[in-house]
Design a protein around this motif. Structure first.
Motif, short mmCIF file in Angstrom:
data_model
loop_
_atom_site.label_atom_id
_atom_site.label_comp_id
_atom_site.label_asym_id
_atom_site.label_seq_id
_atom_site.Cartn_x
_atom_site.Cartn_y
_atom_site.Cartn_z
N PHE A 32 0.85 -1.18 0.00
CA PHE A 32 0.00 0.00 0.00
C PHE A 32 0.89 1.24 0.00
N VAL A 33 0.62 2.17 -0.88
CA VAL A 33 1.46 3.35 -1.03
C VAL A 33 0.61 4.59 -0.77
N ASP A 34 1.08 5.45 0.14
CA ASP A 34 0.41 6.73 0.39
C ASP A 34 1.47 7.80 0.59
N HIS A 35 1.20 9.00 0.08
CA HIS A 35 2.21 10.07 0.15
C HIS A 35 2.27 10.71 1.53
N THR A 36 1.22 10.54 2.33
CA THR A 36 1.16 11.24 3.61
C THR A 36 0.81 10.29 4.74
N ALA A 37 1.20 10.69 5.96
CA ALA A 37 0.81 9.94 7.15
C ALA A 37 -0.07 10.82 8.05
N MET A 38 -0.57 11.93 7.50
CA MET A 38 -1.56 12.72 8.21
C MET A 38 -2.90 11.98 8.16
N LEU A 39 -3.75 12.24 9.15
CA LEU A 39 -4.99 11.48 9.26
C LEU A 39 -6.12 12.15 8.48
N GLY A 40 -6.00 12.12 7.16
CA GLY A 40 -7.09 12.55 6.31
C GLY A 40 -8.06 11.40 6.09
N GLY A 41 -9.16 11.69 5.39
CA GLY A 41 -10.19 10.67 5.17
C GLY A 41 -9.66 9.46 4.43
N GLY A 42 -8.85 9.68 3.39
CA GLY A 42 -8.30 8.57 2.62
C GLY A 42 -7.37 7.71 3.44
N GLU A 43 -6.63 8.35 4.34
CA GLU A 43 -5.67 7.61 5.16
C GLU A 43 -6.40 6.77 6.22
N ILE A 44 -7.48 7.32 6.78
CA ILE A 44 -8.26 6.54 7.73
C ILE A 44 -8.94 5.37 7.03
N ALA A 45 -9.41 5.60 5.81
CA ALA A 45 -9.99 4.50 5.03
C ALA A 45 -8.95 3.41 4.78
N LEU A 46 -7.72 3.83 4.49
CA LEU A 46 -6.63 2.86 4.30
C LEU A 46 -6.38 2.07 5.59
N LEU A 47 -6.33 2.76 6.70
CA LEU A 47 -6.12 2.11 7.99
C LEU A 47 -7.21 1.07 8.26
N ASN A 48 -8.46 1.46 8.04
CA ASN A 48 -9.57 0.52 8.26
C ASN A 48 -9.47 -0.69 7.35
N PHE A 65 5.41 8.17 2.32
CA PHE A 65 6.41 9.12 1.86
C PHE A 65 6.73 10.18 2.91
N SER A 66 6.01 10.19 4.03
CA SER A 66 6.29 11.12 5.12
C SER A 66 5.79 10.51 6.42
N ASP A 67 6.30 11.01 7.53
CA ASP A 67 5.93 10.48 8.84
C ASP A 67 4.71 11.23 9.37
N GLY A 68 4.05 10.63 10.35
CA GLY A 68 2.88 11.25 10.94
C GLY A 68 2.09 10.27 11.78
N PRO A 69 0.93 10.69 12.31
CA PRO A 69 0.17 9.84 13.24
C PRO A 69 -0.40 8.57 12.63
N LEU A 70 -0.49 8.50 11.30
CA LEU A 70 -0.99 7.27 10.68
C LEU A 70 -0.03 6.11 10.89
N LYS A 71 1.26 6.39 10.90
CA LYS A 71 2.25 5.31 10.95
C LYS A 71 2.10 4.40 12.17
N PRO A 72 2.06 4.93 13.40
CA PRO A 72 1.92 4.02 14.55
C PRO A 72 0.59 3.27 14.56
N LEU A 73 -0.46 3.89 14.03
CA LEU A 73 -1.74 3.20 13.99
C LEU A 73 -1.70 2.01 13.04
N LEU A 74 -1.00 2.15 11.93
CA LEU A 74 -0.83 1.03 11.00
C LEU A 74 -0.01 -0.09 11.63
N VAL A 75 1.01 0.28 12.38
CA VAL A 75 1.82 -0.72 13.08
C VAL A 75 0.97 -1.47 14.09
#
Length: 428
Positions: A32-48, A65-75
């Protein structure tokens, strides 16, 4: 937006435990490839989605492609996460500001080409078997990398590809690439798909729930978690009305506040919450919205919560959830979040939202940009709390029947199987 990221950790341990207890089998490695790790709608959908994949069959690998709050949630969700840092000038360029010069800067400069090659090497080293890109920038950059690595590619398009949403040059380029780069395109709504492939749709039907209507394109609505609490109920004497989403001109916080001023004239005890924060370069709009609160004398009635990780909990405390986008929403994740919590929803009629809300049955739809219509809809719910609670109940049933994350994950997995099967036949 920011929303919908809670309640992950409590279920993640069971996923990891289940996977660890399974007998060793050859799982398909999906990147899965995403340019951001900010918690936008698309990123939360990816997490789910990642959280609900069949781990017996698929191993999710994430490239951010960047760090942010999404990363630890995916882990926490059990995924293998890699940070492949891309220049911040590329990551942080807003899609709605792209033009001819910025498009060239983002996609064609030397450092981006080098990054694409690096990403292709990463795909080979990680023994990736299928690439699933999750954002416009990831679609382009990850798409070219997948082609270099000779891997099957699935685009998940979560943005309406139209000139009311994106600059014309981006629309033109993206539509052309959509016909050439990916092996499969998933759109998060029929509205998104129509903007992506208008010519093809003249002789096709937009079929909901992820059913293929040609061999390459599908609509798969994003899903949410089924709530165990009953939610809804009679609206309180001091009702709380909330708008959830990133503070941005197209999200319509200014329309929400104009409607709030009208509602307060009839229902002085009403309170309002703006849940979310400005991202990227939208601080000026946030200042404008905050100044509106003073101008309309709403200071005692309106609360700005800022960025929050506990959005589901905040939604559970609302009496009414409002969606106010002034441009057609690609899908409307926060709308199904509110409906899942049995909240009566007032939403703007545009983009993918009418695919979610049945007007008058599972929510109320109002014209985009119409503060008067929004205020009237809110007052209608406040005037008839029994009908409002029934609207919330039926909204929750609709989400349970059509928009669960479990259903979303199964549909996506079937598309994985289809893409891999077609690729295998092509090699023979």
């Amino acid at each position: 937006m920011t929303s919908k990221a809670s309640n992950i950790a409590s279920e993640s341990a069971s996923i990891v435990e289940r996977v660890d207890s399974d007998p060793p089998i050859q799982r398909i490695r999906v990147l899965f490839v995403d340019h951001t790790a900010m918690l936008g709608g698309g990123e939360i959908a990816l997490l789910n989605l990642v959280k609900h994949l069949d781990y017996k069959k698929f191993t999710p690998v994430i490239a951010l492609f960047s760090d942010g709050p999404l990363k630890p949630l995916l882990v926490e969700a059990g995924a293998e996460v890699h940070l492949l840092a891309l220049d911040s000038s590329v990551v942080n360029t807003r899609k709605d500001t792209l033009g001819g010069k910025t498009l060239f800067r983002v996609f064609d400069v030397y450092r981006t080409i080098r990054f694409i090659r690096r990403l292709a090497r990463f795909m080979r080293e990680q023994k990736i078997e299928l690439v699933h890109t999750n954002s416009l920038k990831a679609d382009i950059i990850g798409g070219f990398a997948a082609k270099i690595a000779r891997l099957p590619l699935l685009w998940h398009v979560r943005d309406r590809i139209d000139e009311d949403y994106l600059p014309p040059i981006v629309v033109k380029v993206f539509r052309k690439l959509a016909r050439r780069l990916p092996d499969c395109v998933i759109a998060n709504s029929a509205a998104t798909l129509q903007t992506l492939s208008k010519e093809k749709l003249e002789h096709s039907a937009a079929i909901h729930s992820g059913v293929d209507f040609d061999s390459r394109v599908s609509v798969v609505h994003d899903g949410t978690f089924e709530r165990s609490d009953s939610g809804g109920g009679i609206i309180s004497k001091s009702p709380l009305i909330g708008l959830v989403g990133r503070i941005s001109p197209w999200k319509g916080q200014h329309i929400f506040l104009r409607a709030a001023a009208q509602v307060l004239e009839k229902y002085p005890g009403t309170r309002f919450q703006i849940i979310g924060a400005a991202l990227f370069d939208e601080a000026e709009y946030e200042k404008f919205v905050r100044d509106m609160v003073v101008t309309f004398k709403l200071t005692d009635a309106v609360e700005f919560t800022g960025f929050r990780n506990d959005v589901p909990q905040l939604i559970s405390k609302l009496d009414i959830l409002v969606h106010a986008s002034v441009v057609g929403e690609p899908f409307g994740q926060v709308v199904i979040e509110g409906m899942a919590a049995a909240k009566p929803v007032v939403a703007t009629r545009g983009g993918g939202v009418p695919e979610i809300v049945i007007d008058g049955e599972t929510g109320i739809l109002v014209p985009m940009g119409d503060a008067d219509g929004m205020a009237a809809a809110i007052c209608r719910l406040l005037a008839d709390t029994v009908a409002a609670a029934e609207l919330g109940r039926r909204g929750r049933e609709r989400v349970r029947d059509h928009f669960t994350i479990q259903s979303t994950a199964r549909k996506v997995e079937r598309l994985y199987d289809d893409v891999l099967s077609r690729r295998a036949k092509h090699k023979k």
